[in-house]
Design an enzyme around this catalytic site. Structure first.
Site, PDB file in Angstrom:
ATOM      1  N   TYR A 135       0.834  -1.211   0.000  1.00  0.00           N
ATOM      2  CA  TYR A 135       0.000   0.000   0.000  1.00  0.00           C
ATOM      3  C   TYR A 135       0.864   1.254   0.000  1.00  0.00           C
ATOM      4  CZ  TYR A 135      -2.910   3.735   1.859  1.00  0.00           C
ATOM      5  OH  TYR A 135      -3.536   4.937   2.047  1.00  0.00           O
ATOM      6  N   GLU A 157     -10.609   7.068   5.894  1.00  0.00           N
ATOM      7  CA  GLU A 157      -9.792   7.912   6.765  1.00  0.00           C
ATOM      8  C   GLU A 157     -10.588   8.305   8.010  1.00  0.00           C
ATOM      9  OE1 GLU A 157      -6.729   8.478   6.616  1.00  0.00           O
ATOM     10  OE2 GLU A 157      -6.172   8.004   4.555  1.00  0.00           O
ATOM     11  N   TRP A 165      -3.776   3.184  10.802  1.00  0.00           N
ATOM     12  CA  TRP A 165      -4.228   2.918   9.444  1.00  0.00           C
ATOM     13  C   TRP A 165      -4.114   1.436   9.110  1.00  0.00           C
ATOM     14  CZ3 TRP A 165      -7.296   4.120   5.847  1.00  0.00           C
ATOM     15  CH2 TRP A 165      -7.130   3.620   4.556  1.00  0.00           C
TER      16      TRP A 165
END
Length: 338
Positions: A135, A157, A165
């Site tokens: 990612y 988000e 995350w």
């Protein structure tokens, strides 16, 4: 003379009956028994105490031995590291004397990575897996356009608030399944009852990658934000920034208007210089909140800008930063330096 009679004398044994013990005899017997019991108890205690002492001494010796071994290993590792660092510094000095300015940038790249040659983003929580590395190398900081991709990132988000995350990334497939692959119109039609039903289903899954984060407020924000995206077409002009001279009626135009439609390539030397909030992110947050969006604080907005390539925050000299420079050169409109 009378006849002689041989008489057999019968010896009678006296049967001595045992006399019943007197009170004093009982007392003596009890005292003797108590004394013997006390001696046995003391002997047992001494034996147990001696055994416990031996075990404690053995454990102490074992701990001391292990500590000595660890100390020896640490000293050996430290000496090996010092030797490697000294040899590395010598090699770097030779390289700096012979190389050009471009090679000096490569040395900056080396300083931005960890001593174990891990990527620069390994300082973040939960990054030590292939999914996260992929990612960060192939998505984070890459220019993302279109309402649906940007809507997905905006929602995810928001789900990250208060978490790492890595946690949200692991559940991204579950979110796509639960929210119609972030189809904006389908998400906008979801009601509170739909979200409550979804929440009940997710709780039965017991957590893990196959379920979304069971936070009702965060889940309700996804349909609500979808409706806000659709309402951009009819939003009052005074609430909308302008992009290319016209009001921003799409999410793509709205978000990219804050960087004038071009990615900003920053030149951070180390990860410590990378900010978490900027004035641009604060301005974006204020506009989105006025338009009715939720879970769009200034920190979330800057994280959105980083992940969608509005700003490129890979440290200078890293492979990811060099790849971003190459992308911007191939890009039609180019980019801007931060």
């Amino acid at each position: 003379m009378p006849p002689t009679v041989t008489a057999t004398r019968m010896v009678r044994k006296k049967v001595v009956k045992a006399k019943p013990p007197t009170t004093m005899t009982r007392a003596r017997t009890n005292r003797t028994t108590a004394t013997r019991t006390t001696k046995r108890t003391k002997t047992t205690r001494r034996t147990k105490a001696a055994a416990a002492g031996k075990r404690a001494a053995t454990a102490k010796t074992t701990r001391t031995t292990r500590s000595t071994i660890r100390t020896t290993k640490t000293k050996n590792a430290t000496s090996a590291t010092n030797k490697n660092s000294s040899s590395t510094s010598v090699n770097n000095n030779k390289t700096n004397k012979s190389n050009t300015n471009s090679n000096n940038n490569n040395s900056t790249s080396a300083s931005s990575t960890t001593t174990e040659n891990r990527p620069w983003f390994s300082v973040f929580a939960g990054t030590r897996n292939m999914e996260y590395e992929s990612y960060m190398r192939n998505e984070w900081g890459w220019e993302k356009r279109g309402d649906v991709p940007l809507f997905e990132k905006l929602c995810l988000e928001g789900q990250q608030a208060g978490l790492s995350w890595a946690t949200v990334l692991a559940k991204r497939k579950a979110y796509r399944k639960a929210f119609h692959n972030f189809n904006i119109r389908k998400c906008a039609k979801m009601t509170d009852k739909d979200v409550d039903r979804l929440l009940a289903q997710q709780k039965k899954l017991g957590g893990g990658r196959q379920s979304v984060i069971c936070h009702r407020g965060k889940l309700l924000s996804i349909p609500a934000n979808a409706r806000c995206v659709l309402n951009l077409r009819s939003a009052p002009l005074h609430l909308l920034p302008e992009g290319d001279g016209s009001p921003c009626r799409t999410l793509d135009a709205l978000l990219w208007s804050f960087v004038e439609g071009k990615p900003i390539l920053n030149q951070w030397s180390t990860t410590k210089e990378i900010p978490t909030v900027t004035p641009t992110a604060t301005a974006m947050s204020k506009v989105l909140k006025k338009l009715g969006f939720s879970f769009v604080g200034e920190t979330i907005c800057y994280s959105l800008m980083q992940s969608c390539g509005l700003v490129i925050d890979h440290p200078k000299g890293t492979p990811e930063h060099r790849a971003a420079v190459a992308r911007l050169k191939r890009r039609g409109g180019g980019g801007r330096r931060g």
